[in-house]
Enzyme design. Structure first.
Site, PDB file in Angstrom:
ATOM      1  N   ILE A   1      64.636 -26.330 -10.988  1.00 42.91           N
ATOM      2  CA  ILE A   1      63.723 -25.395 -11.660  1.00 42.91           C
ATOM      3  C   ILE A   1      63.874 -23.980 -11.093  1.00 42.91           C
ATOM      4  CG2 ILE A   1      61.255 -24.892 -12.046  1.00 42.91           C
ATOM      5  CD1 ILE A   1      60.910 -28.072 -11.726  1.00 42.91           C
TER       6      ILE A   1
ATOM      7  N   TYR B   1      52.893 -35.952  -0.621  1.00 39.80           N
ATOM      8  CA  TYR B   1      53.345 -35.016  -1.662  1.00 39.80           C
ATOM      9  C   TYR B   1      52.142 -34.521  -2.467  1.00 39.80           C
ATOM     10  CZ  TYR B   1      55.858 -33.195  -5.746  1.00 39.80           C
ATOM     11  OH  TYR B   1      56.323 -32.380  -6.749  1.00 39.80           O
TER      12      TYR B   1
HETATM   13  N1  LIG Z   1      61.168 -32.099 -10.996  1.00 38.91           N
HETATM   14  C1  LIG Z   1      59.928 -32.424 -11.338  1.00 38.91           C
HETATM   15  O1  LIG Z   1      59.693 -33.300 -12.176  1.00 38.91           O
HETATM   16  C2  LIG Z   1      58.785 -31.710 -10.733  1.00 38.91           C
HETATM   17  C3  LIG Z   1      58.944 -30.714  -9.778  1.00 38.91           C
HETATM   18  N2  LIG Z   1      57.848 -30.051  -9.285  1.00 38.91           N
HETATM   19  C4  LIG Z   1      58.004 -29.006  -8.264  1.00 38.91           C
HETATM   20  O2  LIG Z   1      58.997 -28.079  -8.665  1.00 38.91           O
HETATM   21  C5  LIG Z   1      59.570 -27.455  -7.511  1.00 38.91           C
HETATM   22  C6  LIG Z   1      61.081 -27.402  -7.652  1.00 38.91           C
HETATM   23  O3  LIG Z   1      61.587 -28.719  -7.634  1.00 38.91           O
HETATM   24  P1  LIG Z   1      62.904 -29.187  -8.435  1.00 38.91           P
HETATM   25  O4  LIG Z   1      63.600 -28.044  -9.015  1.00 38.91           O
HETATM   26  O5  LIG Z   1      62.500 -30.310  -9.309  1.00 38.91           O
HETATM   27  O6  LIG Z   1      63.741 -29.836  -7.229  1.00 38.91           O
HETATM   28  P2  LIG Z   1      65.204 -29.537  -6.640  1.00 38.91           P
HETATM   29  O7  LIG Z   1      65.412 -30.557  -5.588  1.00 38.91           O
HETATM   30  O8  LIG Z   1      66.215 -29.429  -7.726  1.00 38.91           O
HETATM   31  O9  LIG Z   1      65.035 -28.091  -5.977  1.00 38.91           O
HETATM   32  C7  LIG Z   1      64.249 -27.908  -4.832  1.00 38.91           C
HETATM   33  C8  LIG Z   1      64.690 -26.665  -4.104  1.00 38.91           C
HETATM   34  O10 LIG Z   1      63.865 -26.504  -2.937  1.00 38.91           O
HETATM   35  C9  LIG Z   1      64.713 -26.254  -1.827  1.00 38.91           C
HETATM   36  N3  LIG Z   1      64.107 -26.622  -0.553  1.00 38.91           N
HETATM   37  C10 LIG Z   1      63.688 -27.833  -0.122  1.00 38.91           C
HETATM   38  N4  LIG Z   1      63.260 -27.771   1.139  1.00 38.91           N
HETATM   39  C11 LIG Z   1      63.396 -26.466   1.538  1.00 38.91           C
HETATM   40  C12 LIG Z   1      63.149 -25.776   2.738  1.00 38.91           C
HETATM   41  N5  LIG Z   1      62.706 -26.398   3.833  1.00 38.91           N
HETATM   42  N6  LIG Z   1      63.390 -24.449   2.789  1.00 38.91           N
HETATM   43  C13 LIG Z   1      63.884 -23.810   1.709  1.00 38.91           C
HETATM   44  N7  LIG Z   1      64.172 -24.416   0.550  1.00 38.91           N
HETATM   45  C14 LIG Z   1      63.939 -25.737   0.461  1.00 38.91           C
HETATM   46  C15 LIG Z   1      65.967 -27.075  -2.118  1.00 38.91           C
HETATM   47  O11 LIG Z   1      67.037 -26.627  -1.303  1.00 38.91           O
HETATM   48  P3  LIG Z   1      68.293 -27.612  -0.949  1.00 38.91           P
HETATM   49  O12 LIG Z   1      69.140 -27.658  -2.170  1.00 38.91           O
HETATM   50  O13 LIG Z   1      68.937 -26.913   0.208  1.00 38.91           O
HETATM   51  O14 LIG Z   1      67.697 -28.940  -0.600  1.00 38.91           O
HETATM   52  C16 LIG Z   1      66.144 -26.745  -3.593  1.00 38.91           C
HETATM   53  O15 LIG Z   1      66.737 -25.488  -3.754  1.00 38.91           O
HETATM   54  C17 LIG Z   1      59.070 -28.258  -6.304  1.00 38.91           C
HETATM   55  O16 LIG Z   1      58.044 -27.532  -5.665  1.00 38.91           O
HETATM   56  C18 LIG Z   1      58.511 -29.533  -6.930  1.00 38.91           C
HETATM   57  O17 LIG Z   1      57.473 -30.090  -6.148  1.00 38.91           O
HETATM   58  C19 LIG Z   1      56.584 -30.346  -9.700  1.00 38.91           C
HETATM   59  C20 LIG Z   1      56.378 -31.308 -10.641  1.00 38.91           C
HETATM   60  C21 LIG Z   1      57.443 -32.102 -11.204  1.00 38.91           C
HETATM   61  C1  LIG Z   2      56.242 -43.310 -17.383  1.00 37.92           C
HETATM   62  C2  LIG Z   2      56.661 -42.211 -18.333  1.00 37.92           C
HETATM   63  C3  LIG Z   2      57.227 -41.039 -17.893  1.00 37.92           C
HETATM   64  C4  LIG Z   2      57.515 -40.878 -16.447  1.00 37.92           C
HETATM   65  C5  LIG Z   2      56.830 -40.098 -15.594  1.00 37.92           C
HETATM   66  C6  LIG Z   2      57.100 -39.942 -14.182  1.00 37.92           C
HETATM   67  C7  LIG Z   2      57.931 -40.944 -13.444  1.00 37.92           C
HETATM   68  C8  LIG Z   2      56.600 -38.854 -13.548  1.00 37.92           C
HETATM   69  C9  LIG Z   2      56.773 -38.463 -12.176  1.00 37.92           C
HETATM   70  C10 LIG Z   2      56.356 -37.241 -11.795  1.00 37.92           C
HETATM   71  C11 LIG Z   2      56.511 -36.646 -10.495  1.00 37.92           C
HETATM   72  C12 LIG Z   2      57.219 -37.366  -9.398  1.00 37.92           C
HETATM   73  C13 LIG Z   2      55.996 -35.412 -10.319  1.00 37.92           C
HETATM   74  C14 LIG Z   2      56.101 -34.612  -9.151  1.00 37.92           C
HETATM   75  O1  LIG Z   2      55.520 -33.565  -9.001  1.00 37.92           O
HETATM   76  C15 LIG Z   2      57.675 -39.953 -18.884  1.00 37.92           C
HETATM   77  C16 LIG Z   2      59.171 -39.830 -18.799  1.00 37.92           C
HETATM   78  C17 LIG Z   2      57.047 -38.598 -18.564  1.00 37.92           C
HETATM   79  C18 LIG Z   2      57.259 -40.232 -20.339  1.00 37.92           C
HETATM   80  C19 LIG Z   2      57.284 -41.642 -20.706  1.00 37.92           C
HETATM   81  C20 LIG Z   2      56.407 -42.469 -19.790  1.00 37.92           C
END
Ligand SMILES: NC(=O)C1=CN([C@@H]2O[C@H](COP(=O)(O)OP(=O)(O)OC[C@H]3O[C@@H](n4cnc5c(N)ncnc54)[C@H](OP(=O)(O)O)[C@@H]3O)[C@@H](O)[C@H]2O)C=CC1
Ligand SMILES: CC1=C(/C=C/C(C)=C/C=C/C(C)=C/C=O)C(C)(C)CCC1
Length: 317
Positions: free
Chosen positions: A52, A201
């Site tokens: 993201i 988390y």
């Molecule tokens: N993906 C999802 O479904 C969801 C994501 N989020 C939130 O979105 C945000 C981005 O996550 P996402 O893009 O999915 O995950 P990614 O793993 O793709 O990206 C996470 C980024 O954070 C960096 N990072 C982790 N630890 C550190 C640290 N100690 N110092 C500096 N940078 C660090 C990673 O660096 P490196 O590559 O070096 O590890 C990477 O660039 C997070 O805050 C996550 O909690 C929230 C809800 C759902």
């Molecule tokens: C069950 C289910 C889903 C899975 C959701 C999950 C596994 C979410 C995890 C979210 C996390 C880890 C968020 C972190 O911030 C979908 C694909 C949405 C839609 C169909 C039903």
């Protein structure tokens, strides 16, 4: 009987397959419709080398911003930066070292940024990870709480005067729907007595929401707004520390948001003109979103603020 069972199963499979495009469309909802440009503005994004954060950097670079990618792995970050420069034609993509699991690194980073840069108009606290086995940061904080909350709390504190001088400015804290399942366990903030990676988390993502709430209050008389976002359920590398979650993620990938779709709410909060005066709110799919009752508790928000200052050894009134 067998024929009936097979027919019912077959019908269920067909119904599920027919539903996929609708679930996919629902999951992908929320596109930033603002065409605002960011020429002359500087954006700082933590964890911008993947997922993201990288796509948020791409979107804001495409709008003309100078983008500082604050990352712990400079090789990965430079590769991502080169891609963004080549795709968007924007050469103002800067890579800087930041490890949020080390307060020394956060302090060094902030000091350098304030020396090198003229302004920070948008700060996006995005970096994160999930499902780590019990790990402590360099300073002894539980890793999810230490990086998501304390690391970003300290970074924001150190940069805030600089951001105020650059105002109008915006701060975006990337939280999650997971905050709904979180509790701030003041008796065991570092999860030393009992640890569940999932709950740690959720606690850290609730802390992002409470920090946003308290900071917004303190910024009322300024031209700096702060909001939190849930990016959606996004197919990124976030699951890399858990093979079970990675398996679920791969299996469901066709239903999840792409990283570009997952960046939309952060981009919306960063640029949408109509949000100029909106602060202390939570967004999902580019619209205001529900905040769990524990995320609306002013007393908890204030207490978390004070405890965080104590843990970090800082004064922030
Ligand atoms: N993906 C999802 O479904 C969801 C994501 N989020 C939130 O979105 C945000 C981005 O996550 P996402 O893009 O999915 O995950 P990614 O793993 O793709 O990206 C996470 C980024 O954070 C960096 N990072 C982790 N630890 C550190 C640290 N100690 N110092 C500096 N940078 C660090 C990673 O660096 P490196 O590559 O070096 O590890 C990477 O660039 C997070 O805050 C996550 O909690 C929230 C809800 C759902
Ligand atoms: C069950 C289910 C889903 C899975 C959701 C999950 C596994 C979410 C995890 C979210 C996390 C880890 C968020 C972190 O911030 C979908 C694909 C949405 C839609 C169909 C039903």
């Amino acid at each position: 009987m067998v024929v009936l069972l097979l027919t019912v199963t077959g019908l269920c499979v067909i119904a599920s397959l027919l539903l996929i495009p609708y679930i996919r469309r629902y999951a992908a909802a929320g596109v930033c419709t603002s065409s605002a440009r960011l020429d002359g503005k500087t954006v700082l994004i933590t964890g911008a080398n993947s997922g993201i954060g990288k796509e948020t950097a791409w979107e804001l670079a495409a709008r003309g911003a100078r983008v500082i990618m604050a990352c712990r792995d400079l090789v990965k970050a430079e590769t991502a930066a080169q891609e963004i420069r080549a795709d968007t034609g924007n050469e103002q993509i800067i890579v800087r070292k930041l490890d949020l699991a080390d307060t020394k690194s956060v302090r060094q980073f902030a000091e350098n940024i304030m020396k090198e840069e003229k302004m920070i108009n948008i700060l996006i606290n995005n970096a994160g990870m999930i499902m780590l086995p019990y790990t402590k940061t360099v300073d002894g904080f539980e890793i999810h709480f230490g990086v998501h909350h304390l690391g970003h709390f300290l970074l924001t504190h150190l940069l805030l005067d600089f951001i105020k001088k650059s105002s109008p400015a915006r701060i975006i804290n990337v939280s999650s729907f997971a905050h709904n399942f979180g509790r701030i366990n003041f008796k065991d903030l570092q999860s030393e007595k009992s640890y569940s990676a999932g709950l740690a988390y959720c606690q850290s993502k609730l802390a992002n929401v409470l920090f946003t709430r308290e900071l917004a209050k303190r910024l009322q008389e300024t031209k700096v707004i702060v909001n939190s976002v849930h990016p959606g359920t996004v197919f990124t590398e976030i699951t890399r520390h858990s093979s079970a979650l990675t398996l679920v993620w791969k299996g469901l990938s066709f239903l999840l948001k792409t990283p570009r779709e997952g960046a939309q709410t952060s981009v919306h909060c960063a640029v949408a003109e109509e949000l100029q005066e909106i602060s202390g709110k939570h967004f999902s799919d580019c619209t205001p979103a529900f905040v769990a009752p524990q995320g609306r508790n002013d007393e908890t928000a204030r207490k978390l603020w004070d405890v965080s200052c104590n843990l970090l050894g800082i004064q922030w009134d």
